[in-house]
Design an enzyme around this catalytic site. Structure first.
Site, short mmCIF file in Angstrom:
data_model
loop_
_atom_site.label_atom_id
_atom_site.label_comp_id
_atom_site.label_asym_id
_atom_site.label_seq_id
_atom_site.Cartn_x
_atom_site.Cartn_y
_atom_site.Cartn_z
N CYS A 72 0.81 -1.22 0.00
CA CYS A 72 0.00 0.00 0.00
C CYS A 72 0.84 1.27 0.00
CB CYS A 72 -0.99 0.00 1.16
SG CYS A 72 -0.23 0.02 2.80
N HIS A 125 -2.26 0.56 6.95
CA HIS A 125 -2.74 0.59 5.57
C HIS A 125 -3.03 2.02 5.15
CE1 HIS A 125 -4.42 -0.95 1.89
NE2 HIS A 125 -5.54 -0.27 2.08
N ASN A 137 -6.40 1.54 -3.69
CA ASN A 137 -5.43 0.97 -2.75
C ASN A 137 -5.00 -0.40 -3.21
OD1 ASN A 137 -7.06 -0.94 -0.30
ND2 ASN A 137 -8.19 -0.01 -1.96
#
Length: 165
Positions: A72, A125, A137
């Site tokens: 990410c 994240h 993402n």
């Protein structure tokens, strides 16, 4: 009488000058540029570049700079970097970049940060806000994808940051 004519002449010259200035701006297509427009344009370009990588595999710890796989934060670091925005390497570090944005003020291009169960860090994240409760993402199966924030991620949300100026 001469004084009156002199004032008339000055007024006429001022009127002509103002008209030419106004008309020149229109003819030359000079439209004021606003920061919000510039920010929105940059956000759209970043998102567009990110979308070119839809389906690129997810790999935890992926090396920054290569594009065969992303995690990410390597994803956000890479695509924002292409537009002159330098981000730190990890999601936790990126969550301290830029300026805080409340949930009610999210804009396209803002970075959204989440907890990930099983990781010791409170931030694990990061995704890019697209508008309409969606983010771009990469995490797990499917790699880079567009995700609805009201899904799995809603209860894991921690904070958001604006890094586009």
């Amino acid at each position: 009488m001469k004084l009156h004519q002199a004032w008339k002449k000055r007024l006429a010259i001022l009127s002509i000058g103002a008209t030419l200035t106004f008309a020149g701006g229109i003819i030359c297509n000079q439209v004021p540029t606003y920061a919000a427009t510039s920010t929105t344009t940059k956000a759209n370009k970043i998102i567009s570049l990110g979308e070119k990588y839809l389906g690129t595999p997810y790999k935890f710890g992926a090396k920054v700079g290569q594009t065969k796989s992303f995690d990410c934060s390597s994803f956000t670091k890479y695509i924002y970097g292409k537009y002159g925005i330098s981000l730190p390497r990890t999601a936790a570090q990126q969550s301290k970049a830029g300026s805080y944005v409340s949930k009610s003020n999210w804009k396209k291009g803002d970075l959204l940060f989440f907890k990930v169960p099983g990781r010791s860090a409170s931030i694990g994240h990061v995704g890019i806000y697209l508008g309409n409760n969606k983010m771009l993402n990469t995490y797990g199966a499917g790699g880079v994808k567009i995700t609805t924030i009201n899904s799995y991620w809603k209860s894991k949300y921690v904070t958001a940051r604006r890094v586009i100026k």
